[in-house]
Design a protein around this motif. Structure first.
Motif: not given
Length: 92
Positions: A4-13, A15-16, A22-27
């Motif tokens: 679970l820790t490994i999954l969170v450590a991979i998923a959060i970066p 997702a960010v 997405f924000i850069s494309c909109c800008f």
């Protein structure tokens, strides 16, 4: 480490990164639309009605600039010398 820790450590970066992309494309899209949707009146530009209004005979241009006299030279541009000319009707 647990799986679970490994999954969170991979998923959060990931997702960010997707969120920042997405924000850069909109800008960039908003910036590009502002750049190309300006009206000539806002920029003080004069609208040219047709291409024929930009064309003059060489004889008329020579007469207006006094045969490209150095007295009428106002500077140098990327394509050569720039001259000020006055036509017989007073138009510059």
């Amino acid at each position: 480490m647990s799986s679970l820790t490994i999954l969170v450590a991979i998923a959060i970066p990931i997702a960010v990164s997707v969120f920042l992309f997405f924000i850069s494309c909109c800008f960039l899209r908003r910036r590009a639309s502002k750049k190309f949707n300006t009206l000539p009146e806002e920029n003080g530009e004069v609208e040219i009605p047709d291409v024929e209004s930009l064309q003059f005979d060489l004889d008329k241009i020579e007469a207006a600039t006094n045969k490209f006299s150095d007295d009428n030279k106002i500077g140098e541009g990327g394509f050569g010398a720039v001259y000020k000319g006055t036509f017989p009707n007073g138009e510059q």
